[in-house]
Design a protein around this motif. Structure first.
Motif, PDB file in Angstrom:
ATOM      1  N   ALA A 147       0.538  -1.470   0.301  1.00 25.31           N
ATOM      2  CA  ALA A 147       0.221   0.016   0.089  1.00 25.31           C
ATOM      3  C   ALA A 147       0.791   1.567   0.160  1.00 25.31           C
ATOM      4  N   TRP A 148       1.848   0.948   0.882  1.00 22.72           N
ATOM      5  CA  TRP A 148       2.954   2.403   1.264  1.00 22.72           C
ATOM      6  C   TRP A 148       3.953   2.149  -0.527  1.00 22.72           C
ATOM      7  N   THR A 149       3.548   1.492  -1.269  1.00 22.52           N
ATOM      8  CA  THR A 149       4.353   2.048  -2.475  1.00 22.52           C
ATOM      9  C   THR A 149       3.782   2.140  -3.474  1.00 22.52           C
ATOM     10  N   ALA A 150       2.252   1.694  -3.302  1.00 26.36           N
ATOM     11  CA  ALA A 150       1.374   2.616  -4.630  1.00 26.36           C
ATOM     12  C   ALA A 150       1.111   3.930  -4.078  1.00 26.36           C
ATOM     13  N   GLN A 151       0.755   4.128  -2.781  1.00 26.20           N
ATOM     14  CA  GLN A 151       0.499   5.541  -2.967  1.00 26.20           C
ATOM     15  C   GLN A 151       1.766   6.480  -3.166  1.00 26.20           C
ATOM     16  N   HIS A 152       2.879   6.034  -2.325  1.00 29.04           N
ATOM     17  CA  HIS A 152       4.088   6.640  -3.133  1.00 29.04           C
ATOM     18  C   HIS A 152       4.575   6.822  -4.534  1.00 29.04           C
ATOM     19  N   GLN A 153       4.601   5.899  -4.926  1.00 26.58           N
ATOM     20  CA  GLN A 153       4.633   6.244  -6.744  1.00 26.58           C
ATOM     21  C   GLN A 153       3.139   6.852  -7.056  1.00 26.58           C
ATOM     22  N   PHE A 154       2.131   6.818  -6.719  1.00 24.78           N
ATOM     23  CA  PHE A 154       0.869   7.738  -7.806  1.00 24.78           C
ATOM     24  C   PHE A 154       0.904   9.208  -7.020  1.00 24.78           C
ATOM     25  N   GLY A 155       1.049   9.356  -5.417  1.00 31.39           N
ATOM     26  CA  GLY A 155       1.091  10.607  -5.151  1.00 31.39           C
ATOM     27  C   GLY A 155       1.779  11.244  -4.697  1.00 31.39           C
ATOM     28  N   GLY A 156       3.061  10.788  -4.350  1.00 27.31           N
ATOM     29  CA  GLY A 156       4.585  11.384  -4.585  1.00 27.31           C
ATOM     30  C   GLY A 156       5.080  11.513  -5.603  1.00 27.31           C
ATOM     31  N   ALA A 157       5.684  10.845  -5.996  1.00 22.47           N
ATOM     32  CA  ALA A 157       6.068  10.326  -7.649  1.00 22.47           C
ATOM     33  C   ALA A 157       5.894  11.061  -8.514  1.00 22.47           C
ATOM     34  N   LEU A 158       4.343  10.588  -8.855  1.00 26.42           N
ATOM     35  CA  LEU A 158       3.444  10.752 -10.472  1.00 26.42           C
ATOM     36  C   LEU A 158       3.462  12.783  -9.985  1.00 26.42           C
ATOM     37  N   LEU A 159       2.416  12.663  -9.349  1.00 24.80           N
ATOM     38  CA  LEU A 159       1.297  14.150  -8.697  1.00 24.80           C
ATOM     39  C   LEU A 159       2.368  14.980  -8.550  1.00 24.80           C
ATOM     40  N   GLY A 160       2.351  14.985  -7.483  1.00 27.04           N
ATOM     41  CA  GLY A 160       3.569  15.989  -6.741  1.00 27.04           C
ATOM     42  C   GLY A 160       4.811  16.165  -7.684  1.00 27.04           C
TER      43      GLY A 160
END
Length: 253
Positions: A147-160
């Motif tokens: 779950a951490w990896t999914a949200q980190h890549q989507f919300g962090g790496a991709l969007l932010g």
């Protein structure tokens, strides 16, 4: 008849007020964000910890307690202030009808929203993941890791990081080009914005490497790029604060 001095303000006076407010907000955002980010770096090893696995990040986050959550909150909203002067800038420069600057304004404001999503997940998403990770058994930790990896890549790496940074670089390039063509602000500011944009763009290598292993990375790009861009934003604000009110420059088609 003598003037009583109580008449309505002129357009120049009103425009000067918007310009000073815009400049002040640019300076405030740049300085307060730099302060919050410095605290975050000292207490949480940010941004280097962003590339660490859940087994490192989540226990460290849990150890930080509520103080770390509030630090992330402050970091998010001191950056979020930036949306206001970005939206005010065309009026502050007397160029609300400039199509390039108008498009750039939407791009810049969108970039701030995307970056806010990246920052605020540390307030509304990560605390629950950290608590579940440190208190769970091996199976729970495996699930939280995913779950951490999914949200980190989507919300962090991709969007932010990816979209947020690319769009704010686009805003900087467009604004710098307008400055160089119109001379509405000092040309050195426009030239510095272009150089800063190139430096900041190099940080995309580190972000893309999270999805494409082996992608070329310059380790100092993030620090140099974000720091010089923050200084440029502060300089933009200072120039607006010090600028004398002048008639709007003609818009070049």
């Amino acid at each position: 008849m003598e003037s009583t001095g109580t008449g309505p303000r002129t357009g120049g006076e009103s425009g000067g007020g918007i310009r000073r407010a815009t400049g002040g907000l640019f300076v405030i955002s740049a300085l307060t964000f730099a302060g919050a980010a410095t605290v975050l770096s000292a207490t949480f090893d940010w941004p280097d910890i962003l590339r660490e696995p859940a087994a490192v990040v989540l226990p460290a986050f849990a150890d930080g307690g509520p103080g770390l959550v509030w630090t992330w909150f402050a970091t998010a909203w001191t950056y979020g202030i930036l949306a206001v002067p970005i939206l005010l800038l065309p009026s502050a420069l007397g160029r609300r009808e400039d199509p390039v600057l108008r498009a750039a304004t939407y791009i810049g404001a969108t970039s701030v929203v995307l970056s806010l999503i990246g920052f605020l997940r540390w307030v509304f998403v990560v605390p629950q993941l950290a608590e579940a990770y440190v208190s769970g058994d091996a199976a729970a930790r495996t699930a939280v890791d995913a779950a951490w990896t999914a949200q980190h890549q989507f919300g962090g790496a991709l969007l932010g990081e990816h979209l947020g940074q690319l769009l704010v670089i686009g805003w900087t390039i467009a604004l710098s080009t307008v400055i160089l063509r119109s001379r509405i602000l000092p040309r050195w500011l426009g030239a510095a914005g272009l150089v800063t944009s190139v430096l900041y763009l190099l940080n995309q290598g580190d972000i893309l490497a999270t999805a494409v292993p082996g992608f070329p990375v310059w380790d100092l790009a993030g620090l140099i790029g974000s720091s010089t861009w923050g200084l440029w934003v502060a300089a933009l604000g200072a120039v607006l604060l010090l600028k004398r009110t002048t008639p709007p420059a003609p818009i070049q088609q």
